[in-house]
Design a protein around this motif. Sequence first.
Motif, PDB file in Angstrom:
ATOM      1  N   TYR A 333      23.281  40.801  46.151  1.00 49.98           N
ATOM      2  CA  TYR A 333      24.593  40.168  46.016  1.00 49.98           C
ATOM      3  C   TYR A 333      24.608  39.123  44.901  1.00 49.98           C
ATOM      4  O   TYR A 333      25.639  38.915  44.255  1.00 49.98           O
ATOM      5  N   VAL A 334      23.472  38.475  44.681  1.00 50.95           N
ATOM      6  CA  VAL A 334      23.396  37.512  43.574  1.00 50.95           C
ATOM      7  C   VAL A 334      23.464  38.253  42.246  1.00 50.95           C
ATOM      8  O   VAL A 334      24.168  37.835  41.320  1.00 50.95           O
ATOM      9  N   GLN A 335      22.742  39.370  42.158  1.00 48.32           N
ATOM     10  CA  GLN A 335      22.788  40.169  40.935  1.00 48.32           C
ATOM     11  C   GLN A 335      24.179  40.754  40.710  1.00 48.32           C
ATOM     12  O   GLN A 335      24.649  40.852  39.574  1.00 48.32           O
ATOM     13  N   VAL A 336      24.829  41.145  41.792  1.00 50.15           N
ATOM     14  CA  VAL A 336      26.210  41.632  41.678  1.00 50.15           C
ATOM     15  C   VAL A 336      27.100  40.535  41.109  1.00 50.15           C
ATOM     16  O   VAL A 336      27.945  40.780  40.233  1.00 50.15           O
ATOM     17  N   ALA A 337      26.907  39.308  41.590  1.00 54.42           N
ATOM     18  CA  ALA A 337      27.707  38.180  41.104  1.00 54.42           C
ATOM     19  C   ALA A 337      27.426  37.886  39.631  1.00 54.42           C
ATOM     20  O   ALA A 337      28.338  37.546  38.870  1.00 54.42           O
ATOM     21  N   ILE A 338      26.154  38.033  39.224  1.00 58.02           N
ATOM     22  CA  ILE A 338      25.776  37.684  37.851  1.00 58.02           C
ATOM     23  C   ILE A 338      26.133  38.783  36.861  1.00 58.02           C
ATOM     24  O   ILE A 338      26.719  38.525  35.804  1.00 58.02           O
ATOM     25  N   TRP A 351      14.659  43.368  43.231  1.00 64.44           N
ATOM     26  CA  TRP A 351      13.336  43.617  43.807  1.00 64.44           C
ATOM     27  C   TRP A 351      12.273  43.759  42.719  1.00 64.44           C
ATOM     28  O   TRP A 351      11.151  43.258  42.862  1.00 64.44           O
ATOM     29  N   GLU A 352      12.617  44.443  41.636  1.00 70.10           N
ATOM     30  CA  GLU A 352      11.665  44.577  40.531  1.00 70.10           C
ATOM     31  C   GLU A 352      11.388  43.221  39.884  1.00 70.10           C
ATOM     32  O   GLU A 352      10.257  42.938  39.465  1.00 70.10           O
ATOM     33  N   LEU A 353      12.404  42.392  39.809  1.00 71.31           N
ATOM     34  CA  LEU A 353      12.217  41.043  39.275  1.00 71.31           C
ATOM     35  C   LEU A 353      11.248  40.255  40.146  1.00 71.31           C
ATOM     36  O   LEU A 353      10.328  39.595  39.638  1.00 71.31           O
ATOM     37  N   PHE A 354      11.423  40.336  41.447  1.00 71.79           N
ATOM     38  CA  PHE A 354      10.524  39.629  42.365  1.00 71.79           C
ATOM     39  C   PHE A 354       9.099  40.185  42.292  1.00 71.79           C
ATOM     40  O   PHE A 354       8.127  39.430  42.320  1.00 71.79           O
ATOM     41  N   GLN A 355       8.992  41.503  42.202  1.00 76.30           N
ATOM     42  CA  GLN A 355       7.663  42.115  42.138  1.00 76.30           C
ATOM     43  C   GLN A 355       6.943  41.743  40.847  1.00 76.30           C
ATOM     44  O   GLN A 355       5.743  41.447  40.846  1.00 76.30           O
ATOM     45  N   SER A 356       7.663  41.747  39.750  1.00 72.50           N
ATOM     46  CA  SER A 356       7.030  41.498  38.449  1.00 72.50           C
ATOM     47  C   SER A 356       6.645  40.038  38.252  1.00 72.50           C
ATOM     48  O   SER A 356       5.729  39.731  37.488  1.00 72.50           O
ATOM     49  N   TYR A 429      16.350  31.484  44.617  1.00 75.12           N
ATOM     50  CA  TYR A 429      15.213  32.378  44.382  1.00 75.12           C
ATOM     51  C   TYR A 429      15.418  33.239  43.135  1.00 75.12           C
ATOM     52  O   TYR A 429      14.497  33.410  42.327  1.00 75.12           O
ATOM     53  N   ILE A 430      16.602  33.796  42.985  1.00 76.82           N
ATOM     54  CA  ILE A 430      16.868  34.640  41.818  1.00 76.82           C
ATOM     55  C   ILE A 430      16.750  33.824  40.531  1.00 76.82           C
ATOM     56  O   ILE A 430      16.130  34.259  39.547  1.00 76.82           O
ATOM     57  N   CYS A 431      17.317  32.639  40.534  1.00 74.97           N
ATOM     58  CA  CYS A 431      17.251  31.801  39.333  1.00 74.97           C
ATOM     59  C   CYS A 431      15.819  31.362  39.041  1.00 74.97           C
ATOM     60  O   CYS A 431      15.409  31.288  37.878  1.00 74.97           O
ATOM     61  N   TYR A 432      15.047  31.080  40.083  1.00 72.19           N
ATOM     62  CA  TYR A 432      13.647  30.711  39.871  1.00 72.19           C
ATOM     63  C   TYR A 432      12.872  31.879  39.270  1.00 72.19           C
ATOM     64  O   TYR A 432      12.037  31.696  38.377  1.00 72.19           O
ATOM     65  N   SER A 437      12.665  27.105  34.810  1.00 77.13           N
ATOM     66  CA  SER A 437      13.134  25.827  34.268  1.00 77.13           C
ATOM     67  C   SER A 437      14.522  25.462  34.785  1.00 77.13           C
ATOM     68  O   SER A 437      14.894  24.285  34.798  1.00 77.13           O
ATOM     69  N   LEU A 438      15.291  26.465  35.223  1.00 80.78           N
ATOM     70  CA  LEU A 438      16.606  26.175  35.798  1.00 80.78           C
ATOM     71  C   LEU A 438      16.463  25.340  37.067  1.00 80.78           C
ATOM     72  O   LEU A 438      17.236  24.405  37.297  1.00 80.78           O
ATOM     73  N   ILE A 439      15.480  25.681  37.886  1.00 82.36           N
ATOM     74  CA  ILE A 439      15.230  24.915  39.109  1.00 82.36           C
ATOM     75  C   ILE A 439      14.594  23.574  38.766  1.00 82.36           C
ATOM     76  O   ILE A 439      14.899  22.550  39.386  1.00 82.36           O
TER      77      ILE A 439
END
Length: 480
Positions: A333-338, A351-356, A429-432, A437-439
């Motif tokens: 939903y965050v990616q949908v918003a972005i 999920w790929e972002l988190f895995q990588s 989490y998505i931004c981190y 540096s955003l966080i």
Amino acid sequence: MEDQHTDDAIGRNTPPALARGPEPVRHWRDVFWLTVFVLHLILFGLVLGLLGLNRFREADRLNLDKFTKHNAGGSSESTTEKYWPIYGTAAGLGALIAWAWLLFLCRKGNQMMKFSIHSVTTYLALVSVFCFWIGEIFWGITCAIGAVLQFLYVLSVMDRFPFSMLVLRKAVKMLWELPEAAKVSYGFVVVMLMWMVLWSFGVSGVVASGIADGARWWLLVIFSVSLFWTGAVFCNVVHVIVAGLVTLVLIHGGKASPTMPPKPLLRSFKYSVTTSLGSVCYGSLFTAAIRTMRWGVRAMRSLIEHNECLLCCVNFLFNVVETLVRFFNKYAYVQVAITGKSFNHSACDAWELFQSTGIEALVAYDCSGAILLMTVILGGLLTGTCAGTWAWLRNKDEAVMIGSTAVLMGMVLVGLTVVIIESAVTSLYICYAMDPSLINQWDSEFYKEVREVLHQRLQHRSGHDISSHHGVLTSMGLSI
């Protein structure tokens, strides 16, 4: 010197900052599921209206009983208005609890979360005893099993609560900076209440009808699934709106930043109820069930980690659930918003972002979503208990029917307020993962604590040998 090295590493290895360029044109996504949802609302709205009207002030006004086994279940003389006020009270109570829940979560977050964690088990046990006392053996066993599972889950994740509480506190801090998020939530509570007027009208007609008990229960299950999907869609629309707002604030360095787009709330709202609404409808069908399965499987793994035979079976189930999570997760939903992509595409990207980046280890460790779910369940139980008790005092035969459906009403309404906290958590989490540096620029202390926990989780996963994760650690600003 180490902090300077960390900052340099972040600058070299993280993706470029998001959404600072021109906004791309967004296209309508998952239109099929949007169409299905709208048709579902129209169809169920008509059926609910007919069923409620058939028993409104006059038994069998529309002569629908000829299609059923007359007098096989409820009283043929019962009318809709006998039960409608009970549902109306349940809806009002659910809205009141939802408002109070969000108020206390924002002001006394730690205490409220601890209260919810410990209260759900106790409350389920008490409801179980009450059900046994009134002779409802099935519901007594169900609530008892729920209490045991809740207790075992809390035991299995007790060590994760400090970090989860930290994340929730920071999410609440973010929402304090964005009071408009709460206004969005309350606005959707009002919209949901309007739909519940029609829903409870039809369900009251079902309860009052002369249909056999089995058929009435099946109808209530069908209408409850409809309400659940509708409530989930509303919740996730709020999720997307708040996620869009939070990510904009983090990306641009604050609401007052000169680079901040004009009217960010309106911008996020526009996308969530137009081009991205189909994605929300699609994701809302599956994400809640898959998340619950994932929590359950993870809890089982923690409890039987020394039993190799059982662990093998649970690991197989775990791998199946993890595959589903790749395509259906709340971070989509965050990616949908972005980005405005389709739901499955957004879920895979997240999920790929988190895995990588290794953030998946942190997400798996965090149980803030489960804590928020406990507050939702507790709100639903309180609503259902009050409605069920009133119904039991008036007519014992329909008390369980009314109480169980009122639980769902309460959960939906409380969920509409709690979801803004979950949206803030997922956005953090998505931004981190995209750019730590955003966080760091938003809350440097939180950034350091997250970095430390991430380091520990990666160590734990690699058996205290993190040499293979050197690239991940460097990209996330960690030093070995």
